[in-house]
Design a protein around this motif. Structure first.
Motif, PDB file in Angstrom:
ATOM      1  N   UNK A  46       0.824  -1.206   0.000  1.00 42.31           N
ATOM      2  CA  UNK A  46       0.000   0.000   0.000  1.00 42.31           C
ATOM      3  C   UNK A  46       0.862   1.261   0.000  1.00 42.31           C
ATOM      4  N   UNK A  47       1.843   1.304   0.887  1.00 43.48           N
ATOM      5  CA  UNK A  47       2.684   2.497   0.994  1.00 43.48           C
ATOM      6  C   UNK A  47       3.637   2.634  -0.194  1.00 43.48           C
ATOM      7  N   UNK A  48       4.116   1.503  -0.708  1.00 48.76           N
ATOM      8  CA  UNK A  48       4.976   1.569  -1.901  1.00 48.76           C
ATOM      9  C   UNK A  48       4.182   2.082  -3.098  1.00 48.76           C
ATOM     10  N   UNK A  49       2.940   1.637  -3.217  1.00 45.57           N
ATOM     11  CA  UNK A  49       2.098   2.113  -4.320  1.00 45.57           C
ATOM     12  C   UNK A  49       1.875   3.619  -4.195  1.00 45.57           C
ATOM     13  N   UNK A  50       1.592   4.077  -2.988  1.00 46.14           N
ATOM     14  CA  UNK A  50       1.408   5.511  -2.774  1.00 46.14           C
ATOM     15  C   UNK A  50       2.677   6.276  -3.200  1.00 46.14           C
ATOM     16  N   UNK A  51       3.846   5.772  -2.762  1.00 46.06           N
ATOM     17  CA  UNK A  51       5.104   6.468  -3.017  1.00 46.06           C
ATOM     18  C   UNK A  51       5.530   6.413  -4.481  1.00 46.06           C
ATOM     19  N   UNK A  52       5.223   5.319  -5.156  1.00 44.26           N
ATOM     20  CA  UNK A  52       5.718   5.148  -6.529  1.00 44.26           C
ATOM     21  C   UNK A  52       4.678   5.465  -7.601  1.00 44.26           C
ATOM     22  N   UNK A  53       3.417   5.574  -7.209  1.00 45.00           N
ATOM     23  CA  UNK A  53       2.366   5.867  -8.188  1.00 45.00           C
ATOM     24  C   UNK A  53       1.659   7.192  -7.894  1.00 45.00           C
ATOM     25  N   UNK A  54       1.109   7.317  -6.710  1.00 53.08           N
ATOM     26  CA  UNK A  54       0.327   8.514  -6.392  1.00 53.08           C
ATOM     27  C   UNK A  54       1.211   9.769  -6.380  1.00 53.08           C
ATOM     28  N   UNK A  55       2.297   9.725  -5.641  1.00 49.57           N
ATOM     29  CA  UNK A  55       3.141  10.919  -5.502  1.00 49.57           C
ATOM     30  C   UNK A  55       3.719  11.372  -6.848  1.00 49.57           C
TER      31      UNK A  55
END
Length: 125
Positions: free
Chosen positions: A103-112
């Motif tokens: 979840x956090x990796x997706x946020x960091x690598x996709x959302x941001x």
């Protein structure tokens, strides 16, 4: 795996950028440990930090009349809901570290780099 903070992730609003950078630090603390006693408070801190950052970010987008605010805010809500759910699991003694890490990796690598980059471009005019 460590997620790297890049200067290109900045929105150009120091208060938001500081909160976002702290979320990267907390995520890396989470990723670096397998000790439940360390992970429990970090998960709580991740949720609190994300909520504070998202509230500030959404207020900024609202003041700027950002056209994609509803969709962006929905992504924030989904992340917070998932973090809350995982945090509650930890409180019950169930640690699903891979799910939280993903979840956090997706946020960091996709959302941001994509969604937040669009906000930064909009704010830059």
């Amino acid at each position: 795996m460590k997620i790297e903070w890049l200067e290109s992730y900045k929105l150009g609003v120091p208060e938001v950028d500081d909160l976002r950078q702290k979320l990267f630090v907390l995520t890396n603390e989470f990723l670096a440990s397998d000790d439940l006693m360390v992970l429990r408070p970090v998960i709580v801190a991740l949720y609190q930090q994300a909520r504070a950052q998202f509230e500030l970010e959404e207020a900024l987008m609202q003041r700027a009349n950002y056209p994609d605010l509803p969709a962006h805010a929905e992504q924030h809500r989904q992340l917070l809901d998932q973090l809350m759910s995982r945090s509650m699991d930890v409180g019950k003694g169930h640690m699903n570290k891979p799910a939280i890490a993903a979840l956090m990796k997706h946020w960091a690598t996709q959302h941001v780099p994509h969604e937040d980059a669009a906000v930064a471009a909009f704010l830059a005019g």
